[in-house]
Scaffold this active site. Structure first.
Site, PDB file in Angstrom:
ATOM      1  N   ASP A  53       0.847  -1.202   0.000  1.00 40.63           N
ATOM      2  CA  ASP A  53       0.000   0.000   0.000  1.00 40.63           C
ATOM      3  C   ASP A  53       0.883   1.253   0.000  1.00 40.63           C
ATOM      4  OD1 ASP A  53       0.841  -0.225   2.604  1.00 40.63           O
ATOM      5  OD2 ASP A  53      -1.139  -0.003   3.513  1.00 40.63           O
ATOM      6  N   ASP A  92      -1.045  -6.062  -0.381  1.00 39.02           N
ATOM      7  CA  ASP A  92      -1.410  -5.465   0.904  1.00 39.02           C
ATOM      8  C   ASP A  92      -2.916  -5.280   1.006  1.00 39.02           C
ATOM      9  OD1 ASP A  92       0.590  -5.073   2.727  1.00 39.02           O
ATOM     10  OD2 ASP A  92       1.248  -3.151   1.873  1.00 39.02           O
ATOM     11  N   LYS A 122      -1.237  -9.362   2.761  1.00 40.47           N
ATOM     12  CA  LYS A 122      -0.511  -8.921   3.961  1.00 40.47           C
ATOM     13  C   LYS A 122      -1.401  -7.936   4.706  1.00 40.47           C
ATOM     14  CE  LYS A 122       3.211  -5.976   3.764  1.00 40.47           C
ATOM     15  NZ  LYS A 122       2.678  -4.784   4.486  1.00 40.47           N
ATOM     16  N   GLU A 124      -1.518  -5.515   8.595  1.00 42.24           N
ATOM     17  CA  GLU A 124      -0.691  -4.967   9.671  1.00 42.24           C
ATOM     18  C   GLU A 124      -1.298  -5.250  11.039  1.00 42.24           C
ATOM     19  OE1 GLU A 124       0.079  -0.814   8.973  1.00 42.24           O
ATOM     20  OE2 GLU A 124       0.928  -1.195   6.976  1.00 42.24           O
ATOM     21  N   GLU A 191       9.169  -4.231  10.492  1.00 44.81           N
ATOM     22  CA  GLU A 191       9.550  -2.921   9.945  1.00 44.81           C
ATOM     23  C   GLU A 191      10.115  -2.010  11.044  1.00 44.81           C
ATOM     24  OE1 GLU A 191       6.773  -1.147   7.238  1.00 44.81           O
ATOM     25  OE2 GLU A 191       7.888   0.747   7.154  1.00 44.81           O
TER      26      GLU A 191
END
Ligand code: KIV
Length: 300
Positions: A53, A92, A122, A124, A191
């Site tokens: 993204d 994403d 994916k 978060e 990250e």
């Protein structure tokens, strides 16, 4: 370029990634958002292509990833799908597409898989996402986790900063990683966390960790392709970005040369245009077309 792919021709799959970790192989992951970039990234032998993204920042001109929509992600994923053969294609899930319940998350992920052609998605977050991850995996959708700095949380975090700086935060990251693995995630992005913490997380799970600003101990490394190629307009360059080319400068130079050639009359040359066939030229010479009238433009 294609030689790298020839050296490792076998298709990368979700199960093959875990096997790579077991063999201690380091994996390469890059983002791509369009067909030509996907072709180049895939042909260069990249193992995982992520339609991140981050498309919001580096392609669409948003300040953050927050405004990126599911439709935008589907469109970019489809383009990348057409250019990808060997790499595992991960898309994403954008902010808002998995925050309102597991059913909505499944619906959104199915669009990325069925319409976009993604092989995995994916999302978060750590322990808070366990139920969603479990549900997606139960519906046959492979899920990559993403912990540490999670850019979709920018409004909560108040900026993009190193995460996991205290012993407590480090423990929480390890717990998040273990919980995501237990929920069925097949890999994990880490990250912007200290390298020592990335090493502990990587040793604590049997799924591959994919680091960005997380040091050398991760099983894979990922960068945003625009950062690597010098195509980013970001005012700051994080320390983990190694720029391998300066395409922005090269593009500016090429475009300036084109503009100079057009303005100076050097482009196009005779062999860059098409002559009229002889017969038609003879006909027109016998009965010329008048260039006089409203639309006629005099050129020097
Ligand atoms: O959106 C993205 O590009 C990402 C990577 C930086 C991991 O999430």
């Amino acid at each position: 370029m294609a030689y790298l792919k020839q050296q490792r021709p076998e298709k990368v799959t979700v199960p093959s990634l875990r096997a790579s970790k077991e063999r201690g192989e380091r994996l390469v992951c890059l983002t791509a958002y369009d067909y030509p970039t996907a072709r180049i990234v895939d042909e260069a032998g990249t193992d995982i292509i992520l339609v991140g993204d981050s498309v919001g920042n580096v392609v669409l001109g948003y300040d953050t990833t927050v405004p990126v929509t599911l439709d935008e992600m589907v469109r970019h994923t489809r383009a990348v799908r057409r250019g990808t053969e060997r790499a595992l294609l991960v898309a994403d899930m954008p902010y808002g597409s998995y925050h309102t319940g597991a059913d909505d998350a499944v619906r959104a992920a199915l669009r990325l898989v069925k319409e976009g052609g993604a092989e995995a998605v994916k999302l978060e977050g750590g322990r808070a996402r366990v139920e969603t991850v479990g549900r997606l995996v139960a519906e046959e959708i492979p899920v990559m986790g993403h912990i540490g700095l999670t850019p979709q949380s920018v409004n909560k975090l108040g900026g993009f900063r190193l995460q996991g700086k205290t012993a407590e935060a480090a423990r929480a990251l390890v717990e998040d990683a273990r919980a995501l693995e237990a929920a069925g995630a097949f890999a994990l992005v880490l990250e912007v966390v200290p390298r020592e913490i990335a090493r502990i997380v990587t040793a604590s799970v049997s799924i591959p960790t994919i680091g960005i600003g997380a040091g050398e101990h991760c099983d894979a490394q990922v960068l945003v392709i625009h950062d690597l190629l010098g195509l980013s307009f970001s005012p700051t360059r994080p320390r983990f970005v190694r720029q391998y080319a300066d395409l922005r400068a090269q593009m500016t130079e090429a475009i300036s040369r084109f503009a100079e050639d057009v303005r100076g009359g050097a482009y196009p040359a005779e062999n860059e245009s098409y002559p009229l066939p002889r017969e038609a030229a003879a006909e027109l010479e016998a009965a010329p077309i008048s260039t006089e009238g409203d639309a006629g433009v005099e050129r020097p």
